[in-house]
Design a protein around this motif. Structure first.
Motif, PDB file in Angstrom:
ATOM      1  N   HIS A 331       0.805  -1.356   0.021  1.00  0.00           N
ATOM      2  CA  HIS A 331      -0.005  -0.059  -0.067  1.00  0.00           C
ATOM      3  C   HIS A 331       0.659   1.257  -0.018  1.00  0.00           C
ATOM      4  O   HIS A 331       0.305   2.446   0.103  1.00  0.00           O
ATOM      5  CB  HIS A 331      -1.022   0.053   1.063  1.00  0.00           C
ATOM      6  N   ASN A 346      -0.061   0.401  -6.099  1.00  0.00           N
ATOM      7  CA  ASN A 346      -0.752   0.612  -5.125  1.00  0.00           C
ATOM      8  C   ASN A 346      -0.169   1.334  -4.172  1.00  0.00           C
ATOM      9  O   ASN A 346       0.741   0.986  -3.109  1.00  0.00           O
ATOM     10  CB  ASN A 346      -0.957  -0.734  -4.520  1.00  0.00           C
ATOM     11  N   SER A 348      -2.257   3.054  -1.826  1.00  0.00           N
ATOM     12  CA  SER A 348      -3.319   3.498  -0.990  1.00  0.00           C
ATOM     13  C   SER A 348      -3.254   4.173   0.393  1.00  0.00           C
ATOM     14  O   SER A 348      -4.087   4.716   1.000  1.00  0.00           O
ATOM     15  CB  SER A 348      -4.344   2.231  -0.617  1.00  0.00           C
ATOM     16  N   SER A 442     -10.333   6.353   3.368  1.00  0.00           N
ATOM     17  CA  SER A 442     -10.944   5.391   2.729  1.00  0.00           C
ATOM     18  C   SER A 442     -12.507   5.049   3.476  1.00  0.00           C
ATOM     19  O   SER A 442     -13.144   4.295   2.742  1.00  0.00           O
ATOM     20  CB  SER A 442     -10.166   4.094   2.964  1.00  0.00           C
ATOM     21  N   ARG A 452      -8.905  -0.929   1.207  1.00  0.00           N
ATOM     22  CA  ARG A 452      -8.986  -0.337  -0.305  1.00  0.00           C
ATOM     23  C   ARG A 452      -7.839  -0.808  -1.210  1.00  0.00           C
ATOM     24  O   ARG A 452      -7.978  -1.081  -2.213  1.00  0.00           O
ATOM     25  CB  ARG A 452      -8.863   1.282  -0.113  1.00  0.00           C
ATOM     26  N   GLY A 453      -6.594  -0.746  -0.615  1.00  0.00           N
ATOM     27  CA  GLY A 453      -5.385  -1.285  -1.438  1.00  0.00           C
ATOM     28  C   GLY A 453      -5.610  -2.628  -1.881  1.00  0.00           C
ATOM     29  O   GLY A 453      -5.305  -3.082  -2.957  1.00  0.00           O
TER      30      GLY A 453
END
Length: 465
Positions: A331, A346, A348, A442, A452-453
């Motif tokens: 992430h 990614n 996130s 998020s 989310r990631g």
């Protein structure tokens, strides 16, 4: 586990029964305290009761009449925007309020250390962005150079969950503003500030309160060495406050925006890390080909980690070798796939404007997946850095408002991650990077930035399968 010292035979209440609270309760019991616990969540209380902890309703009048201290989990507000009612009751009763970080620093050193050849050390890392990567990178460098180390705090294990220190061991702690703001004791050997930008402003009643929370890591106990990012005026001010003069080598200033040659400094320019002491360069590392540290923001993390490890006596070559094997963190600029010349990243954890801006500067042409629950301040800080964006694919409940703020950027309102990933893959060209860097929290759609990631990674891999 680190048994908590100083509360033998005393009654200590613990508020909040997540990972941190449960670990604190067990560590307090191991140190001889009588522990009572409470959480606003019924399932959390039931789980604590099933684990053998004594639940006690701290919301009732008089709950603190016979209580010697209250230990609070970091997510629970103790001052702004308003104290939790249990904390307010403790304050009114004059009961000391602390957290697991304060307990750790008062309990970590033991009589066994008298027989050690090398005293254990603690490196504590804070900052608005990059503190997780910096902490993990320090830990990785130490391990690769044969130095025993543990990683804990806001990353990895809870601070009271770690093993008692061995001879010469280094404990690397990532600390958030929520943790540094309340801890009654903080005495790291090395303290690191990566950078500072507005974040968590409601919790700290503005940027000044947020900076004050970070500053406490350096002011409460006084580290032997301080590594401070000086690309913002707050960092320059903090370094100035701590230094006895321009050549005070207890302070190591770091930067990714300018060459620093006064005193002991570490900076990165155009992908090269340089270390200077007393006006002379003593080491340099080419960071450009280190896959786990892409972009200027990661070069800043590399400077901070390098400086912290140098304070422990590690050599530049050993640090450089370890950096080249650093795999990166999930992430955080995590490369999750490559297909037909398109790279999927990614990030996130880029939950605020400053972090996302740095991610946008790391890649030459970007298909940008962004959006979520916006934070205070709007997106103006992003606009100078959107020149690398071929198109933005906006997700989240506030997608339309987010897209309106991206002046001059081609946007597509996708709302859902699945649509954003599908469109980005369809439209991406060789050389593009499909980047998840939301610039938002998020919680409108996900439980956490990690969830989310994970969804982004799953969607990408499913589409490419």
């Amino acid at each position: 586990m680190i048994p908590v010292r100083g509360y033998e035979g005393q009654t200590v209440a613990v508020l909040g029964l997540g990972r941190t609270g449960r670990a604190a309760a067990v560590a307090l019991q191991a140190g001889g305290a009588k522990v009572v616990v409470w959480d606003d969540s019924v399932p959390a209380r039931e789980a604590a009761h099933d684990a053998g902890l004594d639940t006690h309703d701290l919301t009732k009048p008089g709950a603190f009449a016979q209580t010697d201290a209250l230990i609070v989990s970091p997510g629970i507000p103790h001052l702004y925007p308003a104290p939790h009612p249990v904390i307010a009751a403790a304050l009114a009763a004059g009961v000391p309020v602390d957290n697991d970080i304060g307990l750790f620093f008062r309990s970590f050193a033991t009589d066994d250390w008298g027989s050690f050849d090398t005293q254990p050390r603690v490196i504590a890392v804070t900052g608005s962005n990059g503190k997780s990567t910096t902490s993990a990178l320090i830990h990785h460098i130490l391990a690769e150079n044969g130095r025993p180390a543990q990683l804990a705090g806001n990353i990895g294990r809870g601070v009271l969950d770690i093993d008692p220190a061995h001879d010469g061991e280094v404990i690397v702690l990532e600390l958030s503003s929520y943790q540094t703001e309340l801890a009654r004791s903080m005495t790291p050997d090395v303290a690191v500030l990566t950078n500072i930008s507005p974040d968590h402003l409601d919790r700290h009643a503005g940027f000044g309160g947020y900076f004050a929370a970070k500053r406490r890591l350096f002011a409460e106990g006084g580290p032997d060495r301080a590594v401070i990012g000086v690309d913002e005026v707050e960092g320059r001010y903090l370094a100035n406050q701590l230094a006895e003069g321009p050549l005070d080598d207890r302070i190591i200033r770091i930067s990714v925006s300018e060459k620093l040659t006064l005193g002991w400094t570490v900076f990165a320019r155009k992908g090269f890390l340089s270390e200077y002491r007393k006006g002379r360069q003593v080491a340099a590392i080419d960071l450009r080909e280190i896959a786990g540290l892409p972009g200027a923001h990661n070069h800043q993390n590399a400077c901070a980690a390098y400086a912290a490890c140098r304070t422990l006596g590690l050599g530049p070559k050993g640090i450089e070798s370890a950096m080249r094997s650093y795999p990166g963190l999930p992430h955080r600029s995590q490369i999750v796939a490559e297909r037909n010349g398109v790279t999927f990243v990614n990030d996130s954890k880029a939950t605020n404007v400053d972090a996302a801006a740095k991610a946008l500067q790391a890649f030459p042409r970007i298909r940008w997946i962004c959006g979520g629950l916006q934070k205070e301040g709007g997106l103006d800080g992003l606009l100078p850095h959107v020149g690398t964006v071929a198109k933005a694919y906006v997700i989240g409940r506030e997608a339309e408002d987010f897209a309106r703020q991206l002046t001059g950027v081609a946007t597509e309102i996708c709302t859902e991650m699945s649509r954003a990933v599908a469109l980005a893959i369809t439209e991406a060209e060789p050389g593009d990077t499909v980047l998840l860097a939301p610039a938002c929290a998020s919680f409108d759609q996900y439980d956490s930035f990690a969830t989310r990631g994970d969804d982004f990674v799953a969607k990408v891999r499913a589409a490419l399968a």
